[in-house]
Design an enzyme around this catalytic site. Structure first.
Site: not given
Ligand SMILES: NC(=O)CC[C@H](N)C(=O)O
Length: 359
Positions: A45, A243, A325, A327
């Protein structure tokens, strides 16, 4: 002598200590996480971002591959008050520039005041401020990385847990953390990991019990194919997302997303479940958020700090998504039961809010 410069949007240049050499550019963000640097640095991410650690000492318990969330470091560069030798060597070997001896209080304050911003980094024997400014000049806005999925996704489908007896999960890999796959495998699921641009036919071929959209970097609107998959599957197949996955589901089902000023990144973000009244501590890493859920989705959990949507469920469809998250890795494990809920929904056992109402 090693020089190290960080050029911030607006042209202000900071000078620090070079810990890993090279030049880089990216969106400057910060995390308040005080542990979990191995997991954060390998979280896909963070692709195209420059990660500032606000906690002052990073690396004090070494670098262990078993903690990695993917096979490489994803931030373009790393900024900190103090990085240990272990982490500096790791980043050098990964070709990811790192700068420490910065006053990260100032960096964080700048980001909080100005929002996540572009930056340029130059670290090396002969680099100058101009090298960092040249990187800044070439830095693209996050939303302009329109094919970022290709940088983080598998190239071909991969199956995990083929002999497992549980549900069949089609995981769309938009930059999935390894812990998401592990959390599903631990619950006896078979996980088919698909590239971010998999077609409806590709996914339908495995007859999934649930379509699961992963986390990932960048702007959700750039994941057009994943948005299409949710539209195509949601009437007949349960859908889950984490997310970026939550954001993609909202974009698919008539909702909308927007960029936050500086986002949520850390391991102690409080989330309130609106039905039970319970607050849980969560791990977060996002810069976009769902602005409107639309008519097909309802917000079931919110962030206690700023009321942004943290959990979104289907009104008439079987859908469960989370902005945080569940997880963990890093961070608290308060929300691991999300995976039990998703697999219960997938098996039709779900006593979920997403069950369609009787006529
Ligand atoms: N951890 C993610 O999935 C980030 C989601 C997306 N890229 C954001 O910045 O909001």
């Amino acid at each position: 002598m090693t020089e190290a410069y960080v050029a911030l949007e607006g042209g202000h240049v900071l000078e620090g200590r070079g810990r890993a050499s090279g030049t880089a550019r990216g969106e400057l963000v910060f995390t308040t996480a005080y542990t979990g640097y191995e997991e954060s640095l390998t979280d896909p991410s963070y692709e195209e971002q420059v990660l500032t650690f606000s906690y002052p000492l990073i690396g004090n318990y070494g670098v262990r591959e078993e903690r990695f969330e993917s096979d490489r470091v994803h931030p373009r560069a790393v900024l900190a008050k103090e990085l240990t030798e272990d982490v500096a060597e790791w980043l050098e070997s990964e070709g990811v520039p790192a700068v420490d001896h910065l006053d990260t209080r100032d960096v964080v304050t700048d980001i909080r005041d100005g929002g996540a911003m572009k930056c340029g980094i130059a670290v090396g024997e002969d680099v100058t401020e101009e090298d960092a400014l040249a990187e800044l000049e070439q830095c693209k806005a996050m939303s302009d990385h329109t094919d970022i999925g290709t940088q983080v996704s598998v190239d071909e489908p991969v199956v995990h847990g083929e002999d497992n007896d549980g549900e069949t999960v089609a995981l769309i890999d938009c930059g999935a953390k390894g812990s998401i796959i592990d959390s599903l495998l631990e619950r006896d699921a078979t996980v088919h990991v698909f590239p971010y641009n998999a077609t409806v036919d590709d996914v339908a071929a495995v007859e999934p019990d649930v379509l699961f959209i992963s986390n990932g970097p960048g702007d959700p609107v750039n994941f057009e194919q994943a948005i299409t998959l949710v539209e195509e599957f949601v009437e007949d197949t349960p859908v889950a997302g984490i997310c970026l996955g939550q954001q993609i589901v909202a974009e698919s089902l008539g909702g909308s997303t927007e960029k936050m000023d500086f986002g949520h990144r850390g391991v102690n973000q409080p989330v309130l479940d609106l039905e039970s009244g319970q607050v849980v501590m969560t791990t977060q890493n996002h810069g976009y958020t769902v602005a409107e859920p639309g008519d097909h989705l309802e917000v079931t959990q919110i962030n206690v700090n700023d009321d942004t949507p943290e959990g979104i469920d289907g009104v008439e469809y079987d859908v469960i998504t989370r902005q945080y998250h569940p997880e963990a890795n890093p961070g608290p494990e308060d929300t691991l039961d999300f995976f039990d809920d998703v697999l219960a929904m997938a098996s039709g056992r779900a006593d979920s809010r997403a069950v369609p109402a009787d006529d």
